[in-house]
Design a protein around this motif. Structure first.
Motif, short mmCIF file in Angstrom:
data_model
loop_
_atom_site.label_atom_id
_atom_site.label_comp_id
_atom_site.label_asym_id
_atom_site.label_seq_id
_atom_site.Cartn_x
_atom_site.Cartn_y
_atom_site.Cartn_z
N ARG A 162 0.83 -1.21 0.00
CA ARG A 162 0.00 0.00 0.00
C ARG A 162 0.86 1.26 0.00
NH1 ARG A 162 -4.58 0.69 4.56
NH2 ARG A 162 -2.93 1.48 5.89
N ALA A 163 2.03 1.20 0.63
CA ALA A 163 2.89 2.38 0.73
C ALA A 163 4.31 1.95 1.08
CB ALA A 163 2.37 3.34 1.80
N ALA A 164 5.26 2.82 0.80
CA ALA A 164 6.64 2.66 1.25
C ALA A 164 6.88 3.75 2.29
CB ALA A 164 7.61 2.81 0.08
N VAL A 165 7.46 3.37 3.43
CA VAL A 165 7.67 4.32 4.52
C VAL A 165 9.07 4.16 5.11
CG1 VAL A 165 5.21 4.44 5.13
CG2 VAL A 165 6.68 2.78 6.27
N ILE A 166 9.58 5.24 5.65
CA ILE A 166 10.79 5.21 6.46
C ILE A 166 10.39 5.82 7.80
CG2 ILE A 166 13.15 6.04 6.75
CD1 ILE A 166 13.38 6.03 3.68
N ALA A 174 16.19 3.51 11.72
CA ALA A 174 14.91 3.71 11.05
C ALA A 174 14.45 2.39 10.47
CB ALA A 174 15.03 4.76 9.95
N MET A 175 13.15 2.25 10.36
CA MET A 175 12.57 1.10 9.67
C MET A 175 12.27 1.55 8.24
SD MET A 175 10.15 -0.74 12.56
CE MET A 175 8.85 0.43 12.34
N ASP A 176 12.83 0.85 7.27
CA ASP A 176 12.63 1.13 5.85
C ASP A 176 11.68 0.05 5.34
OD1 ASP A 176 12.86 2.12 3.29
OD2 ASP A 176 14.89 1.35 2.97
N ASP A 177 10.40 0.32 5.39
CA ASP A 177 9.37 -0.71 5.24
C ASP A 177 8.40 -0.45 4.11
OD1 ASP A 177 10.36 -1.87 7.56
OD2 ASP A 177 8.66 -1.31 8.81
N TYR A 178 7.73 -1.53 3.74
CA TYR A 178 6.48 -1.43 2.98
C TYR A 178 5.35 -1.60 3.97
CZ TYR A 178 9.03 -2.27 -1.38
OH TYR A 178 9.88 -2.18 -2.45
#
Length: 187
Positions: A162-166, A174-178
């Motif tokens: 749904r999104a890419a977030v840091i 940091a969490m570099d997640d989807y």
């Protein structure tokens, strides 16, 4: 819902063997065991995905006894345990978010030796039923962008990116997640 014994397919693809699998809500006295299981799984899975210092930091932060206890005893969240032959093999923690009708799977882990046997999918189904009972119609989760194995597993269970977030989490990490999501299927 109570679980019944089920067939588990061995990782080598051999013939399924009847193995008692049980699911239950965690109790406070089981939280140290959840901590140990999380440390075992994280230290086996995350090297090469995130730095060892971040693994230590996230285990300390996300698996402190008070953090785990926050999932217990409320209808809008939970910590569900999966045991195989009465030995803890995986767990899932979830909570209803501030977004209307949305629940988040915050933690979903299965021992490497018990992966690809259906435990993760059954934990997702269990969380889905509990989240639906709490009024949610969508499940979301975060997954590290480099965690290819987990992304594929979630895709198999109808989650879509749904999104890419840091997300900064402190101490320079940091969490570099989807963010992945799927609708809750009502029975």
């Amino acid at each position: 819902p109570p679980a019944s014994p089920s067939d588990v397919v061995p990782r080598d693809g051999g013939r399924p063997m009847p193995t008692p699998i049980t699911f239950a809500a965690a109790r406070a006295d089981q939280l140290p065991e959840v901590q140990r299981l999380a440390a075992t799984i994280w230290r086996a899975h995350y090297p090469g995905i995130i730095a060892p210092a971040q693994i230590d930091y996230m285990l300390e932060r996300g698996y402190a006894l008070d953090a785990l206890a926050g999932f217990l005893g409320r209808p809008d969240r939970g910590l569900e345990l999966a045991a195989v032959d009465d030995v803890l093999a995986g767990f899932a923690a979830w909570y209803v978010t501030d977004v209307p009708a949305e629940a988040k799977i915050d933690k979903l882990y299965v021992l490497p030796a018990r992966q690809r046997c259906g435990l993760g999918g059954r934990l997702i189904a269990r969380v889905e039923a509990l989240a639906a009972a709490a009024g949610a119609s969508t499940l979301i989760l975060n997954v590290n962008k480099r965690n290819v194995q987990a992304i594929a597993a979630y895709g198999k269970h109808r989650f879509a990116i749904r999104a890419a977030v840091i997300v900064p989490i402190g101490d320079g990490f940091a969490m570099d997640d989807y963010v992945m999501a799927r609708p809750i299927v009502r029975g």
